[in-house]
Design an enzyme around this catalytic site. Structure first.
Site, PDB file in Angstrom:
ATOM      1  N   GLN A 163      40.974  43.403  67.095  1.00  0.00           N
ATOM      2  CA  GLN A 163      40.267  42.308  66.422  1.00  0.00           C
ATOM      3  C   GLN A 163      39.641  41.475  67.528  1.00  0.00           C
ATOM      4  OE1 GLN A 163      39.354  41.076  63.405  1.00  0.00           O
ATOM      5  NE2 GLN A 163      38.514  39.353  64.537  1.00  0.00           N
ATOM      6  N   GLN A 165      36.835  39.116  67.404  1.00  0.00           N
ATOM      7  CA  GLN A 165      36.394  37.749  67.173  1.00  0.00           C
ATOM      8  C   GLN A 165      37.592  36.794  67.233  1.00  0.00           C
ATOM      9  OE1 GLN A 165      34.576  37.004  63.339  1.00  0.00           O
ATOM     10  NE2 GLN A 165      33.273  35.396  64.120  1.00  0.00           N
ATOM     11  N   GLY A 297      40.925  38.682  55.956  1.00  0.00           N
ATOM     12  CA  GLY A 297      40.503  39.360  54.739  1.00  0.00           C
ATOM     13  C   GLY A 297      39.590  40.509  55.119  1.00  0.00           C
ATOM     14  N   GLY A 298      38.601  40.165  55.915  1.00  0.00           N
ATOM     15  CA  GLY A 298      37.676  41.185  56.368  1.00  0.00           C
ATOM     16  C   GLY A 298      37.093  40.810  57.708  1.00  0.00           C
ATOM     17  N   MET A 299      36.587  41.794  58.422  1.00  0.00           N
ATOM     18  CA  MET A 299      35.922  41.565  59.705  1.00  0.00           C
ATOM     19  C   MET A 299      34.702  42.473  59.759  1.00  0.00           C
ATOM     20  SD  MET A 299      35.755  39.943  62.529  1.00  0.00           S
ATOM     21  CE  MET A 299      34.271  40.230  63.500  1.00  0.00           C
ATOM     22  N   GLU A 300      33.568  41.840  60.030  1.00  0.00           N
ATOM     23  CA  GLU A 300      32.266  42.492  59.860  1.00  0.00           C
ATOM     24  C   GLU A 300      31.892  43.426  61.009  1.00  0.00           C
ATOM     25  OE1 GLU A 300      32.946  39.258  60.372  1.00  0.00           O
ATOM     26  OE2 GLU A 300      31.424  38.249  61.594  1.00  0.00           O
ATOM     27  N   ASN A 301      32.796  44.233  61.493  1.00  0.00           N
ATOM     28  CA  ASN A 301      32.453  45.124  62.599  1.00  0.00           C
ATOM     29  C   ASN A 301      31.307  46.047  62.167  1.00  0.00           C
ATOM     30  OD1 ASN A 301      34.490  44.039  64.308  1.00  0.00           O
ATOM     31  ND2 ASN A 301      36.001  45.138  63.081  1.00  0.00           N
ATOM     32  N   HIS A 324      30.730  39.696  51.324  1.00  0.00           N
ATOM     33  CA  HIS A 324      30.705  38.774  52.463  1.00  0.00           C
ATOM     34  C   HIS A 324      30.545  39.546  53.778  1.00  0.00           C
ATOM     35  CE1 HIS A 324      31.966  35.090  54.702  1.00  0.00           C
ATOM     36  NE2 HIS A 324      32.378  36.014  55.565  1.00  0.00           N
ATOM     37  N   GLU A 325      31.389  40.527  53.994  1.00  0.00           N
ATOM     38  CA  GLU A 325      31.320  41.258  55.273  1.00  0.00           C
ATOM     39  C   GLU A 325      29.996  42.015  55.388  1.00  0.00           C
ATOM     40  OE1 GLU A 325      33.376  40.070  57.118  1.00  0.00           O
ATOM     41  OE2 GLU A 325      34.887  39.417  55.670  1.00  0.00           O
ATOM     42  N   HIS A 328      27.205  39.820  56.554  1.00  0.00           N
ATOM     43  CA  HIS A 328      27.168  39.607  58.006  1.00  0.00           C
ATOM     44  C   HIS A 328      26.267  40.622  58.715  1.00  0.00           C
ATOM     45  CE1 HIS A 328      29.878  36.320  58.905  1.00  0.00           C
ATOM     46  NE2 HIS A 328      30.889  36.855  58.256  1.00  0.00           N
ATOM     47  N   GLU A 347      28.928  32.007  59.465  1.00  0.00           N
ATOM     48  CA  GLU A 347      29.750  32.018  58.244  1.00  0.00           C
ATOM     49  C   GLU A 347      29.119  31.274  57.070  1.00  0.00           C
ATOM     50  OE1 GLU A 347      32.033  34.070  57.914  1.00  0.00           O
ATOM     51  OE2 GLU A 347      32.479  34.578  60.008  1.00  0.00           O
ATOM     52  N   ASP A 405      39.159  29.295  67.372  1.00  0.00           N
ATOM     53  CA  ASP A 405      39.787  29.464  66.062  1.00  0.00           C
ATOM     54  C   ASP A 405      39.845  28.154  65.280  1.00  0.00           C
ATOM     55  OD1 ASP A 405      40.384  32.082  65.716  1.00  0.00           O
ATOM     56  OD2 ASP A 405      42.536  31.728  65.455  1.00  0.00           O
ATOM     57  N   TYR A 413      32.239  27.638  56.496  1.00  0.00           N
ATOM     58  CA  TYR A 413      31.909  28.551  55.399  1.00  0.00           C
ATOM     59  C   TYR A 413      31.218  27.818  54.252  1.00  0.00           C
ATOM     60  CZ  TYR A 413      34.934  32.135  57.512  1.00  0.00           C
ATOM     61  OH  TYR A 413      35.481  33.061  58.345  1.00  0.00           O
ATOM     62  N   ARG A 584      48.066  38.546  56.345  1.00  0.00           N
ATOM     63  CA  ARG A 584      46.745  37.921  56.286  1.00  0.00           C
ATOM     64  C   ARG A 584      46.916  36.417  56.475  1.00  0.00           C
ATOM     65  NH1 ARG A 584      42.753  38.643  51.086  1.00  0.00           N
ATOM     66  NH2 ARG A 584      41.068  37.278  51.789  1.00  0.00           N
TER      67      ARG A 584
HETATM   68  N1  BES Z   1      34.160  36.941  60.657  1.00  0.00           N
HETATM   69  C1  BES Z   1      35.147  36.514  59.722  1.00  0.00           C
HETATM   70  C2  BES Z   1      36.547  36.646  60.231  1.00  0.00           C
HETATM   71  C3  BES Z   1      36.843  35.879  61.500  1.00  0.00           C
HETATM   72  C4  BES Z   1      36.356  34.611  61.722  1.00  0.00           C
HETATM   73  C5  BES Z   1      37.628  36.446  62.472  1.00  0.00           C
HETATM   74  C6  BES Z   1      36.637  33.943  62.912  1.00  0.00           C
HETATM   75  C7  BES Z   1      37.914  35.784  63.647  1.00  0.00           C
HETATM   76  C8  BES Z   1      37.415  34.515  63.878  1.00  0.00           C
HETATM   77  C9  BES Z   1      35.008  37.261  58.407  1.00  0.00           C
HETATM   78  O1  BES Z   1      33.698  37.569  58.062  1.00  0.00           O
HETATM   79  C10 BES Z   1      35.537  36.381  57.329  1.00  0.00           C
HETATM   80  O2  BES Z   1      34.985  35.339  57.138  1.00  0.00           O
HETATM   81  N2  BES Z   1      36.590  36.808  56.650  1.00  0.00           N
HETATM   82  C11 BES Z   1      37.204  36.050  55.577  1.00  0.00           C
HETATM   83  C12 BES Z   1      36.865  36.625  54.234  1.00  0.00           C
HETATM   84  C13 BES Z   1      35.676  36.037  53.576  1.00  0.00           C
HETATM   85  C14 BES Z   1      35.544  36.583  52.166  1.00  0.00           C
HETATM   86  C15 BES Z   1      35.634  34.548  53.563  1.00  0.00           C
HETATM   87  C16 BES Z   1      38.698  36.144  55.724  1.00  0.00           C
HETATM   88  O3  BES Z   1      39.167  36.949  56.509  1.00  0.00           O
HETATM   89  O4  BES Z   1      39.400  35.444  55.017  1.00  0.00           O
HETATM   90 ZN    ZN Z   2      32.596  35.868  57.563  1.00  0.00          ZN
END
Ligand code: BES
Ligand code: ZN
Length: 633
Positions: A163, A165, A297-301, A324-325, A328, A347, A405, A413, A584
């Site tokens: 991971q 980011q 939840g997700g990561m936009e790799n 969402h992903e 990105h 975001e 972070d 968001y 999570r």
């Molecule tokens: N890019 C983010 C996850 C992230 C942000 C990882 C900052 C590390 C540092 C990802 O796109 C994201 O926003 N995930 C959300 C889900 C989304 C539906 C809001 C999550 O993981 O909750």
């Molecule tokens: Zn995101």
């Protein structure tokens, strides 16, 4: 220059890196306003002197020692006068550094700094354009989680995933780890026979051929320049199911069919996004469902979204996370925040687009539910930040010296999305859509700052009157929520509120009309609970709707928050199961925070965390350690 002298230069450079912030570096006119790349406070790199343009990895992950060993061969672009290049590293062991011909290069690893790790300064000879770093990762590399077979669905093979980011790529790849420094990459990964490697890149060559050691070899190539936080790897017992011609899902064999069914609409999502914002430029769009410890939840790799298995509700009710992903792929991966101070550009734009995609798929009333729940999250984030005057309620942040972070709140968001919704309310959808499309086209594969985005908006979207009516500066640079925020109202959620109000003042549980409630109506109902509710009333609700055994992770988490607030003990076995079966962070944080508020809850939290902590990813551990004031014991 003689060799020891070059080493001395590097040492002196390192000393400078530690104390003098380099001035911001213009990267050229783009026709709008002069673009000054903001300095990235979370990277040691000095890209104007020398920057990495391509990363070629050759790595062997060792599932016994929890280390990756191998080579990073970096192509660099440099000023003629540059006599060194500075990379970001954290917890890496550097064994040897050479140029492309194998000649040793002097190098020095600087002192460890909080959050950002250590600069690695490498001396350059006049003609050096390639540097080859032989290195090894630490078992504690923050980006990497090594899972035992027991932590997987199949329980047969171990698993690893990374991971990156925000600033964790430097714990497994020695490169310039700044979102403003884009790099193409390729990789050769050697894994034990029977295991599969996937990355955020195209597969090249025949997968799984054996090398001289008998290891299975996987090769990848990302031909587009990407910010290094998007370099990602997973290795495990991974199967694939196609969904459409350019989409599919990877997961452990026992999960992959369920995942393919959950994400069956992904082609419609890609089509909707393309219709709105222009071509999807990354080739394939696949999704990897990870084991439950995945901290997000997700990561936009790119080409391969990483996703939590807690999104698999069985009824496709949580797939806005995939929208969402996917979004990105435009906001974030094409046009990227130049530093984490403008995380909201990634975001906020993405959250706006997410609901637009869902509106195409499910209709306006559905999207309005998402938007209204988003607004509730935004209001809560303002409270959590300390109220509307708090500096962290600004969109553009100043995160120097802090863990990036900390900027990862619903301000980025949801206030970010509300900004675009408000712009939309002033200029209308057709104009905003056309503008967004032009923004992605024009700045594709480039970094972006808030200041530059605003300049582009002023130049190519808004009349001066409109700009004034929106009050761009207040939105982006001032704390709190501007009074001109466009209201959102979901008729469906308003009806839920009526029912919730009646129930709260003693209305019969049997009078609740929930048969047609979607997940989001349930989340609204549960989110509206007061601070306290009598336990017998909760028991009634639980009996009627079996909330403690909900298979929907979002509903379960919202219910467990209520259970904690009211010490509703019948839900505690489910609470413990939830905290020990997934990692999570978005789910863990409110639950541990709720528990930590009382003595009994704190004792319970510490007991559960003691056992669960070793199963969580470092980013979750980092956060929950703070929530519980955990001291290594
Ligand atoms: N890019 C983010 C996850 C992230 C942000 C990882 C900052 C590390 C540092 C990802 O796109 C994201 O926003 N995930 C959300 C889900 C989304 C539906 C809001 C999550 O993981 O909750
Ligand atoms: Zn995101």
């Amino acid at each position: 220059m003689s060799f020891p002298l070059r080493n001395l230069v590097v040492v002196v450079l390192l000393a400078l890196t530690a104390c003098v912030p380099p001035s911001s570096q213009p990267v050229g006119q783009r026709g709008v306003v002069a673009y000054d790349a903001p300095r990235d406070p979370h990277s040691f790199a000095r890209p104007a002197e020398a920057k990495v343009t391509h990363v070629a990895l050759d790595l062997i992950p060792d599932f016994t020692t929890h280390r990756m060993t191998g080579i990073a061969r970096l192509s660099i672009q440099r000023a003629l006068s540059a006599d060194s290049i500075i990379l970001d590293t954290r917890d890496l062991t550097i064994n040897r550094v050479t140029d492309g011909q194998g000649n040793p290069l002097g190098y020095a690893v600087g002192a460890v700094q909080k959050f950002t790790g250590s600069p690695l300064a490498i001396a350059l000879r006049p003609a050096t354009d390639t540097i080859v770093i032989h290195y090894q990762t630490s078992p504690d590399a923050a980006a990497v989680q090594w899972l035992s077979p027991e932590q997987t669905a199949g329980k047969r093979l171990p698993f690893l995933f990374t991971q990156g980011q925000a600033i964790l790529t430097r714990t497994w790849v020695p490169t310039q780890d700044s979102p403003g420094i884009r790099q193409t990459y390729d990789a050769t990964i050697h894994v034990p026979a029977g295991m599969v490697a996937v990355m955020s890149a195209d597969h090249v060559g025949e997968a799984g051929q054996r090398d001289a050691r008998g290891l299975a070899v996987y090769r990848f190539r990302m031909a587009h320049p990407i910010p290094p936080y998007l370099i990602a790897l997973a290795v495990g017992d991974i199967a694939f199911r196609p969904i459409g011609s350019r989409t599919g899902v990877y997961a452990e064999p026992s999960v992959v069919d369920r995942a393919a069914n959950e994400f069956a609409e992904v082609d419609q999502m890609v089509a909707a996004a393309e219709k709105l914002y222009g071509p999807y430029r990354w080739g394939r769009y696949d999704i990897l469902v990870l084991p439950p410890s995945f901290p997000f939840g997700g990561m936009e790799n790119p080409t391969l979204t990483f996703a939590t298995p807690t999104v698999l509700a069985g009824d496709r009710s949580l797939v806005s996370l995939i929208a969402h992903e996917l979004a990105h792929s435009w906001s974030g991966n094409l046009v990227t925040n130049a530093s984490w101070d403008d995380f909201w550009l990634n975001e906020g734009f993405t959250t706006y687009i997410e609901t637009r995609i869902m509106e195409e798929l499910r209709g306006r009333p559905y999207a309005e539910m998402l938007r209204e729940l988003g607004r509730q999250g935004m209001q809560q984030a303002v409270v959590d930040a300390g109220g509307p005057a708090a500096a962290d309620t600004r969109l553009h942040l100043e995160l120097a010296g802090r863990d990036p972070d900390e900027g990862m709140t619903d301000i980025a968001y949801e206030k970010g999305a509300a900004f675009l919704q408000t712009v939309e309310s002033v200029v209308g959808r057709p104009r905003l859509d056309a503008w967004l499309r032009s923004y992605f086209d024009r700045f594709a594969f480039q970094p972006m700052s808030a200041a530059y985005m605003l300049a582009f908006m002023r130049q190519s979207l808004l009349t001066p009157e409109e700009a004034q009516r929106i009050n761009l500066e207040q939105w982006v640079y001032q704390p709190g929520i501007p009074a001109n925020i466009v209201p959102v109202r979901s008729a469906a959620l308003a009806k839920v509120s009526e029912q919730a109000d009646a129930w709260k003042i003693g209305g019969a549980t049997s009078a609740l009309q929930t048969a047609n409630w979607s997940t989001h109506e349930w989340l609204h109902f549960l989110g509206a609970f007061p601070e306290t509710t009598p336990v017998p009333r909760l028991a009634e609700l639980d009996r009627a709707f079996r909330l403690s055994s909900s298979g929907n992770s979002e509903i379960l988490e919202a219910w467990l928050q209520i259970a904690i607030r009211n010490r509703y003990e019948p839900a505690f076995p489910a609470l413990e199961r939830f905290l020990t079966s997934q990692g999570r962070r978005k789910f863990l944080t409110p639950l541990y925070t709720g528990l930590a508020k009382t003595d009994w809850g704190r004792a319970m939290a510490m007991d559960i965390y003691r056992r669960a902590r070793p199963t969580y990813h470092s980013v979750a551990v980092n956060t929950i350690d703070q929530v519980l004031n955990w001291k290594q014991q």
